[in-house]
Design an enzyme around this catalytic site. Structure first.
Site, PDB file in Angstrom:
ATOM      1  N   GLU A 180       1.187  -1.200  -0.359  1.00 37.07           N
ATOM      2  CA  GLU A 180       0.266   0.103  -0.002  1.00 37.07           C
ATOM      3  C   GLU A 180       0.795   1.042  -0.036  1.00 37.07           C
ATOM      4  O   GLU A 180       0.240   2.534   0.266  1.00 37.07           O
ATOM      5  CB  GLU A 180      -1.141   0.100   1.223  1.00 37.07           C
ATOM      6  CG  GLU A 180      -1.989  -0.966   1.068  1.00 37.07           C
ATOM      7  CD  GLU A 180      -2.615  -1.208   2.609  1.00 37.07           C
ATOM      8  OE1 GLU A 180      -4.035  -0.596   2.091  1.00 37.07           O
ATOM      9  OE2 GLU A 180      -2.696  -2.272   3.636  1.00 37.07           O
TER      10      GLU A 180
ATOM     11  N   LYS B 276      23.762   4.444  14.631  1.00 35.71           N
ATOM     12  CA  LYS B 276      23.039   4.876  13.575  1.00 35.71           C
ATOM     13  C   LYS B 276      22.486   3.398  12.743  1.00 35.71           C
ATOM     14  O   LYS B 276      23.497   2.599  13.145  1.00 35.71           O
ATOM     15  CB  LYS B 276      24.238   4.818  13.003  1.00 35.71           C
ATOM     16  CG  LYS B 276      24.777   6.685  13.145  1.00 35.71           C
ATOM     17  CD  LYS B 276      25.385   7.516  11.901  1.00 35.71           C
ATOM     18  CE  LYS B 276      26.250   8.413  12.183  1.00 35.71           C
ATOM     19  NZ  LYS B 276      27.179   9.763  11.100  1.00 35.71           N
TER      20      LYS B 276
ATOM     21  N   SER C 270       6.943   8.678  23.078  1.00 36.03           N
ATOM     22  CA  SER C 270       6.630   9.821  22.680  1.00 36.03           C
ATOM     23  C   SER C 270       6.322  10.800  23.171  1.00 36.03           C
ATOM     24  O   SER C 270       5.993  11.442  23.582  1.00 36.03           O
ATOM     25  CB  SER C 270       4.952   9.142  23.638  1.00 36.03           C
ATOM     26  OG  SER C 270       4.992   8.490  24.607  1.00 36.03           O
TER      27      SER C 270
END
Length: 343
Positions: A220, A303, A319
């Site tokens: 998608e 990294k 968050s």
């Protein structure tokens, strides 16, 4: 030395007599010496990698030669092509090298879309400079300098000439429709895409040339040029994978098996098996990632490129702090069998 490929098909020329595209219904990978010798003996082929035009008289002989060598598919096509007014072309690739003609380039793209070779399985160097922009229309491919006149001719004849796109690469399904797939919008899969059996490409999904899926996948999002997605992996809505034409450079970006690239997420380094990138998170090769242990404690900051090919990882954004974190992915992605059914 083994021969790389041979194909017989039909071509389109512009008004200058130059081939601008070619269609090969049954290309053969690694043809036998017997097939090569039988076919080239009745054509104007000389040696090496070459595309030669075939006359209707030679077409009759080619049909016999293909049949004698056991290639029934091409023998049947040659028989049908005898009465065709379209240019006919035979392409012999003794070795896998940089394509030197439009016909060679189109053959190599069709080898990939026919699943005869995987992405990166054939040399495509210089193909952008070799091919040129074509108007792909409901009346076939038209060289751009000829488009305006053809549109006028069509209107005066009471027809509407519809231009689907202007591009170097046509849509795959006009040349090849692999078995066991679904494509909601066929214009979003370019010729040269490798669409694995069991793959579904939804309306906003996109697969570029020399890229694609190896098996069951729900696409998608965007699979950019050069990207390979493993069996059982899904590309969420709006997700993007950095390819060799979109900032990835020469690094081959890939996704392993049973992975999930969440909606609107992004990837810029090779990912291992059973990995997940949460929705909305774009992880490039240079992204600083906070590694966590099983208790959620920081181990080190590295990294993302240092995690190339490592399996069982979950990437998420904290968050509260906004820091990108990585921890062990405790459950592999389970595909929805009904969504992935192509029956």
């Amino acid at each position: 030395m083994a021969n790389f490929a041979i194909a017989f098909g039909t071509a389109t020329k512009n008004r200058d007599g130059k081939i601008i595209e070619a269609f090969f219904p049954s290309p053969v990978l690694n043809p036998s010496d017997a097939l090569i010798n039988a076919v080239t003996a009745v054509s104007d082929y000389e040696q090496g990698n070459q595309a030669v035009e075939v006359s209707s008289e030679q077409c009759v002989e080619l049909a016999t030669a293909f049949a004698a060598a056991g290639d029934i598919a091409n023998a049947s096509f040659a028989e049908k092509a005898v009465s065709s007014e379209q240019p006919l072309v035979l392409v012999v690739l003794a070795t896998d090298e940089k394509p030197q003609s439009v016909a060679e380039g189109f053959l190599k793209l069709q080898l990939i879309s026919n699943r005869l070779v995987q992405p990166h399985g054939t040399v495509l160097d210089g193909i952008f400079g070799l091919l040129h922009n074509i108007a792909w229309t409901n009346e076939g491919p038209i060289d751009l300098p000829e488009l305006a006149e053809r549109q006028i001719e069509a209107r005066l004849a009471g027809r509407a000439l519809s231009v689907d796109c202007v591009d170097k690469f046509p849509k795959m399904v006009d040349y090849v429709v692999p078995t066991g797939i679904r494509i909601a919008d066929t214009s979003r899969v370019r010729l040269g895409a490798h669409v694995g059996e069991g793959t579904t490409v939804m309306h906003e999904g996109f697969i570029n040339f020399n890229a694609g899926t190896t098996g069951v996948s729900m696409v998608e999002g965007r699979i950019s040029a050069g990207v390979v997605v493993g069996n059982g992996s899904d590309i969420g809505g709006g997700a993007s994978i950095m390819g060799t034409l979109s900032g990835g450079g020469t690094m081959v970006i890939s996704i392993g098996e049973n992975c999930l690239l969440g909606a609107n997420a992004g990837l810029g380094f090779p990912m291992g098996n059973r990995c997940t990138i949460e929705s909305g998170l774009y992880v490039t090769a240079g992204t600083k990632v906070r590694m966590l242990d099983k208790e959620g404690n920081e181990v080190e900051i590295i990294k993302a490129r240092d995690l190339a090919g490592v399996s069982d990882l979950l990437f998420r954004r904290n968050s509260v702090t906004g820091q990108i974190e990585c921890l062990a992915n405790k459950s592999a992605v389970e595909l929805n069998s009904e969504l992935h059914s192509n029956n």
